[in-house]
Every structure is written in C-alpha cells, then in structure tokens.
Design an enzyme around this catalytic site. Structure first.
Site, short mmCIF file in Angstrom:
data_model
loop_
_atom_site.label_atom_id
_atom_site.label_comp_id
_atom_site.label_asym_id
_atom_site.label_seq_id
_atom_site.Cartn_x
_atom_site.Cartn_y
_atom_site.Cartn_z
N VAL A 118 23.97 56.22 48.00
CA VAL A 118 24.36 56.27 49.40
C VAL A 118 24.04 57.64 49.97
O VAL A 118 24.27 58.67 49.31
CB VAL A 118 25.86 55.93 49.57
CG1 VAL A 118 26.75 56.91 48.82
CG2 VAL A 118 26.26 55.85 51.03
N CYS A 147 35.48 38.52 37.72
CA CYS A 147 36.03 37.27 38.26
C CYS A 147 37.36 37.56 38.96
O CYS A 147 37.80 38.70 39.05
CB CYS A 147 36.25 36.25 37.14
SG CYS A 147 34.78 35.95 36.12
N ASP A 178 31.82 35.70 26.25
CA ASP A 178 32.77 36.63 25.61
C ASP A 178 34.20 36.11 25.77
O ASP A 178 35.08 36.42 24.96
CB ASP A 178 32.63 38.04 26.18
CG ASP A 178 32.74 38.10 27.70
OD1 ASP A 178 32.62 37.05 28.35
OD2 ASP A 178 32.92 39.21 28.24
#
Length: 658
Positions: free
Chosen positions: A290, A2, A100
């Site tokens: 990649v 976040c 959590d």
C-alpha cells in the site's frame, strides 16, 4: 480461513437451524465458497468456508470421524498436518478428505485436549464429542484467529465474529464502559473482554470445555521468557538457528491448493519473508503493498528497492485521505471495536487488491517487532531505566533525542524541557511490573478526558488498569529481564488484541483473504524467548539478531533504514476538503449527547479546531481522540441502535448433517 459459529443448550430444547443460518449469513465474507451445519440434541454447529486446502466439496465442513461420534467446525490452518496425518494413518485412522480439518478430529481421538500441543497453526475450532456430550472450543497460541462467546444459564453461543452472536435477538447489545476505557488506554479491551457487555473472547493459547456442569477454561500455552540463555554461545550459531527456523516456518506456510502471495511493506520483516519464499520456493512470487498520497506515511521508495531486488510480480494500491474517510464506517463494521487509529483502513484496501488479483492467501511480516524487540517502547524502557539511576543527569535523557529525532528536532529549549519532563513521568517506578508501558498508558488514557461526566465518574485510572493486567501475570514474571517483561506485555495486549485483530484478521477476512505469519510460528517465539537480551537489542539497535540473519538476503538499504512505524492520516480524512455526511451525523451535538459516551461541549470544540485548519491544527493526542470518538459513535450506530436483523442475512441453502 473460514467462519465458525454454534449453539449448545443443556437447559432446554430449541430449534437452532434458522438462527444458525443467520449467524452464518453475518459472516459470509469469511467463507464465501460453501456453508454447512450440524444439528444433534443440545448442539448446533455452522461453518462458512473459504476453500484453501482440498478444494473439493468433500472438504466442506462440519467434518466427522469414522463413526460420526465427533464433529468439528474449524477456522484456520494447521501447517504441520501432513506429518500428523501420516502418523495417524499408521495408527489405523482412516480419512475421507485431504483437509487439515479432518486431521484434528482423529488427533483429538488420540490425545483429547492435549492434541493442541502438537499443532503448528493458526486456528479457532469447536469439537462436539457425542459420547461425552461435551463441546471443546480452542484458539491458537497467539490469537491469530478470533473466537467470541456468550454463556448464560447452560446455554452458550460462540462465533468467529461478534456480529454473528448478535444475530440472536435474545442476546443484549450494549457497549461495555470498562472496555471503552481500555481502548482509550491501550488501544484494545484488556484480556477476555470485548467492547460489548457479557460478550467475551476465548484468550489466545486457551481452550474451554462446555458440558452440562458448566464451562471450564484452561491455558495450554503462554510466552515464557524464564529460560533466557546466559551462555557464551556465538552470535553466528544464533543466526544460523534463526535462519533455519524462519525458512521452515515460511515453507510450511506455503502449503495450500491455491496460489500464495506476500505483503511487502519495504521493511525488514516482510522483505525477508518474501526473499525466503522467492529464493527457495517460488520463482513467480506475487507481492502486494500500500502507498499513501501523504508522503509522511508513504514507504513506496523502500518498496521499490525491495521489488527491484526480489524481482517479484508486484501490485500496489494508493491510499488517500479521501479513501480513509469513505471506507471508515465499513472498517468499523469489520473491526467490531472502537479504534484510535485509522491504520486498519489502508490494510482493508490492500486485502481488497489481493482478492481482485484472485489470491486468497498472503504471507506477512507481523510479529517480528514483538518477538525480536523492534518497537521504540523497548528502547525507551531501556533509556528510562538508565536515566533513573541518575535522575538528575542532564546527559542521560539526551538519549531520547536519538530515539525520537522527529520529536526533538527543531525544539527550542522550553519545548525540549517540556519533552524531557514528559518522559520523566514515573521515572523512578522501576519496580513496577509494567514500568515499560506505564508512560504510554498514562499518556493515552488522557483521551478519557473526552468521556461524558457519567463515564468519568467511574474512574478508569491507569493504575487500576495496570492492576487488572498484573493480576494475571506469570508467577515468576519479576524474575525475567526488564526487556522480556516489556515484550510479554506487548504480546499479550497489543499483538493479540489489536494488531492481529483490527489490523490483521478483520481487515483481511473482510475481503475473504487469509493472512499467514511465519514470525508467529510458536517455534520461533520460543526461540526468541530464549535469546539473550544483547541479541534482541544491541545498545539501541533493535532486532539485532534478525538484522544479522537478513544480511546478504535483502538489500542493506532496508536493513539500515530508520524504523518507520506503520501509520495513516487521521483528522484530514474526515475534515478535509470533502463533506462526509456520516461524520456530520455521528459527531453532531445531538448524537453525541444521545449516545452518552462523550461530553458534547468538548467534542464540539475539537471539531471546531478541525474546521479551522481542516484537520491540520490537531495534536497527535487530539487526532487519536477524534478517531476514537467517531469510531465509538459508529460502533453504537451499527451494533446497538441500527443492527441489521433482516432476513437477507439468512443462508437458507446450507447442507445440514445430523
């Protein structure tokens, strides 16, 4: 993962709502799923959510305790939260979410700041205690998740990214010359510094209490190599303990209410993690890698071996020089720092691929090289110390040819003599606490020769840099083994301030992807700190114990392969066959002179050399200088002279709690 931000002001009242909305808007990429705000008295907290555990709206933040006297905004994951929650429920705590995050509130009620010792996770958090009128900030042990702040005269602003702080027009924006010199020495600003004046990071393994009396910072964890095991414990015992720890570290990092994938580079570290997950927990694992059009950097052959062995649902993205050149301004915007490598750019492309495949979480192999001594710098230190015992020996420096065959291969006698002279610099300075890194820092700091006369007059020497770093070493540091000292230094500077930042959190979160790092479970780090030296590097065989643990789990071809450092093309990305307008503008003599960081005539000569060979004529050091100069110019342009303060960064539909 976040984005979190906040303001606490003990000196005066201010309307925080609009500013917090702008701060959240600057970080919407970190949390596109929801946003929430808490406002009360001197404090304002805001959160942008990337939903991974408890996907319902009940999991939106800020989150509070039963009587709403404690509020939290949290960026990260606590992997042992189910066990902690069970204990808290037995103690009478009641929960209204399955997250959590809520566990942290109740654990804080029980233990205060000591709750951090209980956590197994990666996080940055802010807790407002209404009863104490105090804000607690904290960051995980190794710095996987970022947390920046500015504190001035009783007012603090903090955020997951610096651009969110700069949404506050009261905060002055200026590049820190000392930090720039640090980047051009060890790849990242040292310690709590950031690239910007008066903007700091909370150090890994630290927490801060902010109240009306001021700000008080405290360490709660640090890598400790003082208990190296000197017993004759058998190798197999160490192998089995490592296997058990790594299996559990991987297991708990699969806890999510969304699918979890894995990066697969073709090396030991990521292949081992992917194998553990595939064989023990997830028979339909999706992996991502990649590739490079430039074969000098490409590892796709080894990735193919890994995929065939694991039989995963594999996806890859191919990175070209043109891709790097095109995406580089966006990469600098997300790294928020000058960089002297283009390596973050392919990782930006990789996280974008993960997002396009509808994943939010990936496991990665980062951290293994630091804790199990996988880098050449550790072996180089060992060789140079051996050489220093007989500095006139002609045989001992030949070990460097075994370590760097790609440098010495084809070298004539004169070139060989020059290379040996390079590695002999400061050879006898073995009593230096940072002997392992002196040569690297000295070599990289020569990039500062491109600095303007004004910057060079400030004399950012390698010795001064080393002194600043050594001022904060543990008291018993010199009693540790040389290898342990080298590993500690690599973890404290490169791992936290570059690898987990510019190549880690920033490139993943730019595309709303959460990376998880089993090798950086603190139990594994503490295990590795106890490990005898001979099981970290055996002769010149790096990551010896990890290789032993991986045998029978991953293909031998990947265990025995020569180590290939992760790198990406540089100069040809910007001065190849395609014209890039932003490069011409940022590197023009007028812009170089106007911004004042570099000497225009030296930059012009470097660019002229690029033009003659379309980037092929540059040495490794010149390549690093080129990307360092360009990224600095871009950073100034994006964050100083043209920082976006438009209203479109405001999130005006945030749920507000008070």
């Amino acid at each position: 993962m976040c984005g979190i931000a906040g303001i606490v002001n003990y000196r005066s009242l201010e309307d925080k709502r609009v500013l917090l909305g702008k701060m959240a808007g600057m970080m919407r990429h970190r949390g596109p799923d929801a946003a929430g705000m808490f406002l009360k008295g001197p404090v304002g907290l805001v959160h942008t959510r990337l939903s991974i555990i408890d996907l319902s709206s009940a999991g939106n933040q800020p989150i509070h305790n039963e009587d709403k006297s404690i509020w939290i905004v949290f960026n990260g994951e606590i992997f042992n939260f189910p066990e902690i929650r069970k204990d808290l429920e037995a103690r009478g705590h009641r929960f209204y979410t399955q997250t959590d995050t809520e566990v942290l509130i109740h654990l804080y009620e029980e233990k205060g700041a000591h709750f951090l010792q209980v956590l197994n996770g990666q996080f940055a958090l802010a807790i407002w205690d209404e009863n104490k009128k105090e804000l607690l900030l904290a960051r995980d042990r190794v710095g996987i998740r970022p947390l920046f702040y500015q504190f001035d005269n009783g007012r603090m602003t903090f955020a997951s990214e610096i651009k969110a702080l700069f949404a506050d027009t009261a905060i002055h924006r200026e590049i820190n010359a000392q930090s720039l010199a640090d980047v051009f020495t060890c790849w990242a600003p040292l310690g709590e510094l950031t690239p910007f004046k008066n903007i700091y990071q909370l150090l890994p393994g630290h927490y801060a209490r902010i109240n009306s009396q001021g700000m008080f910072i405290q360490s709660y964890w640090s890598p400790d190599f003082s208990h190296e095991d000197k017993s004759d414990r058998p190798l197999n015992d160490w192998v089995e303990e490592l296997r058990g720890l790594l299996l559990d570290a991987s297991r708990i990092r699969l806890r999510a209410d969304v699918p979890v994938g894995a990066y697969l580079s073709g090396g030991i570290d990521s292949t081992y993690i992917s194998s553990l997950v595939k064989q023990n927990f997830n028979n339909r694992l999706s992996t991502f890698s990649v590739r490079f059009t430039d074969k000098r950097f490409d590892e796709s052959d080894y990735q193919t071996i890994a995929v065939r062995s694991l039989k995963t649902d594999h996806h890859d993205v191919c990175c070209s020089e043109e891709d790097i050149g095109t995406l580089f301004p966006k990469v600098v915007w997300h790294t928020e720092t000058p960089i002297i490598r283009t390596a973050p750019t392919p990782l930006f492309m990789l996280s974008k691929l993960v997002r396009e495949r509808n994943f939010k979480v990936v496991l990665t192999g980062e951290g293994a090289d630091e804790i199990f001594a996988g880098y050449n710098i550790f072996k180089e230190d060992k060789i140079r110390r051996f050489w220093a015992r007989q500095p006139d020996s002609e045989k001992r420096p030949k070990l460097l040819e075994k370590l760097y065959p790609y440098i010495f291969s084809g070298a004539n006698s004169r070139s060989r003599q020059f290379l040996q002279g390079f590695f002999k610099k400061d050879l006898l300075a073995i009593d230096s606490p940072v002997y392992s890194h002196l040569l690297r820092w000295s070599n990289t700091s020569q990039l500062q020769s491109f600095f303007s006369n004004d910057l060079q007059s400030q004399a950012f020497s390698t010795n001064a840099f080393a002194d600043r770093y050594c001022a904060n070493l543990p008291n018993d540091f010199m009693s540790w083994s040389p290898l342990s000292r080298a590993q500690y230094t690599e973890m404290r500077i490169f791992l936290s301030n570059y690898l987990l930042s510019s190549q880690g959190d920033r490139m993943a979160m730019a595309n709303s992807i959460e990376g998880r790092f089993p090798f950086l479970d603190h139990r594994l780090i503490e295990f590795a700190c106890r490990l005898p030296q001979r099981f970290r590097i055996h002769g010149l065989n790096e990551k010896f114990l990890l290789k032993q643990a991986a045998r029978g789990v991953i293909p031998d071809e990947l265990i025995e392969r020569a180590k290939q450092p992760y790198r990406a093309p540089i100069s040809r990305c910007f001065f190849g066959n395609r014209k890039l307008d932003y490069v011409d503008e940022m590197m023009s003599e007028d812009q170089i002179r106007a911004k004042g960081y570099f000497e225009p005539s030296k930059v012009s000569r470097l660019i002229a050399k690029c033009g003659k060979g379309k980037g092929q004529l540059l040495s490794e050091r010149e390549n690093m200088a080129l990307v360092g100069i360009l990224s600095t110019q871009l950073l100034d342009h994006q964050f100083i002279s043209s920082f976006p303060l438009q209203s479109d960064h405001l999130i005006d539909d945030i749920a507000v709690h008070s």
